[in-house]
Scaffold this active site. Sequence first.
Site, PDB file in Angstrom:
ATOM      1  N   GLU A 183      24.477  68.136  52.632  1.00 56.69           N
ATOM      2  CA  GLU A 183      25.375  67.130  52.214  1.00 56.69           C
ATOM      3  C   GLU A 183      26.432  67.016  53.553  1.00 56.69           C
ATOM      4  OE1 GLU A 183      27.514  67.972  48.873  1.00 56.69           O
ATOM      5  OE2 GLU A 183      27.861  65.812  48.479  1.00 56.69           O
ATOM      6  N   LYS A 205      24.600  59.255  45.475  1.00 60.92           N
ATOM      7  CA  LYS A 205      24.787  60.387  44.460  1.00 60.92           C
ATOM      8  C   LYS A 205      25.166  59.849  43.123  1.00 60.92           C
ATOM      9  CE  LYS A 205      27.228  64.582  44.300  1.00 60.92           C
ATOM     10  NZ  LYS A 205      28.511  65.600  45.027  1.00 60.92           N
ATOM     11  N   CYS A 212      23.292  67.434  45.878  1.00 60.05           N
ATOM     12  CA  CYS A 212      24.341  68.577  45.634  1.00 60.05           C
ATOM     13  C   CYS A 212      24.400  68.711  43.974  1.00 60.05           C
ATOM     14  CB  CYS A 212      25.687  68.295  46.110  1.00 60.05           C
ATOM     15  SG  CYS A 212      26.619  69.793  46.312  1.00 60.05           S
TER      16      CYS A 212
END
Length: 308
Positions: free
Chosen positions: A70, A142, A183
């Site tokens: 990321e 995300k 993440c």
Amino acid sequence: MALSLARNPIHRSLSSFRSRAFKCSMAASSIRVGAVQMTSTNDIEANFNTCSRLVKEASIAGVKLLCFPEAFSFVSSRDGESLEIAEPIDGPIMQRYCSLARESNIWLSLGGFQEKGPDDNHLHNTHVLVDDTGSIKSLYRKIHLFDVDVPGNMVYKESNFTTPGDDIVVEDSPVGRLGLTVCYDIRFPELYQLLRFQHNAQVLLVPAAFTRVTGEAHWEILLRARAIETQCYVVAAAQAGKHNEKRESYGDSLIIDPWGRIIARLPDRLSTGIAIADIDFSNIDSVRTRMPIANHQKLGTWRKAPCL
Ligand SMILES: O=C(O)CNC(=O)[C@H](CS)NC(=O)CCC(=O)C(=O)O
């Protein structure tokens, strides 16, 4: 379509014929993947140079898909800086990364790109998958944003400057069907259940910039749990070390097999490098055949006809 932005629950641009061809041709073989560990800063040029060097090294090592962490291209050192550098997906920063893929003939997973958002105050935290001709195959934005008060560290409020995505994304590739995540998503197992049991993912990608505190406590356990409960490979490329005065990430990039074994790792103390392992399709099949959890599920709303 090279760049699929359609609001379709799955972006999958290879035809099912080609996806079958991939699986057949690789039935008895294995394909090499790499997970990069690096310490990105707010110097876009320096980060690109590091990535460029690592792409060349990976290519020489026979890697077919190289996964970056990321925020690979930029880590901000102050509030608002990410918004200032955010670019559209067809902007100059991403174009340079596409050229790297084309020049080295390698697929790239570019997790956590600062994609210009719907207004000047918001970006998308976007995981971009580029094929070996330099074309963008998929975008995953995300979904779960890190609005967390980390004990002994600081309060993160990713939603202040980020618009979440709402599409689940898989893509067929030479290393199998990839499930794209980023993440903090790792803490939401239902996403991974959908990727495996609804969309038949074989390899789950988790680019990350975990905090040191939460990484030490949870990183390996979360990743191994996702691999075991989905019977997928997990490739987790991590930012590592100090990015600036205020910010530090927990490294420990990992590649995990569908039995939950760690098959490649870069320890937290190493700042830059590539963890390399082979994806073995017969291993996925054998774990899933011996323990057919897809057929044993009773409660998940994502249950579907048995799949292997
Ligand atoms: O903003 C950037 O530069 C890159 N993005 C991040 O660092 C993101 C959002 S602040 N971090 C995480 O999701 C950490 C998750 C985590 O540490 C956990 O789940 O424990």
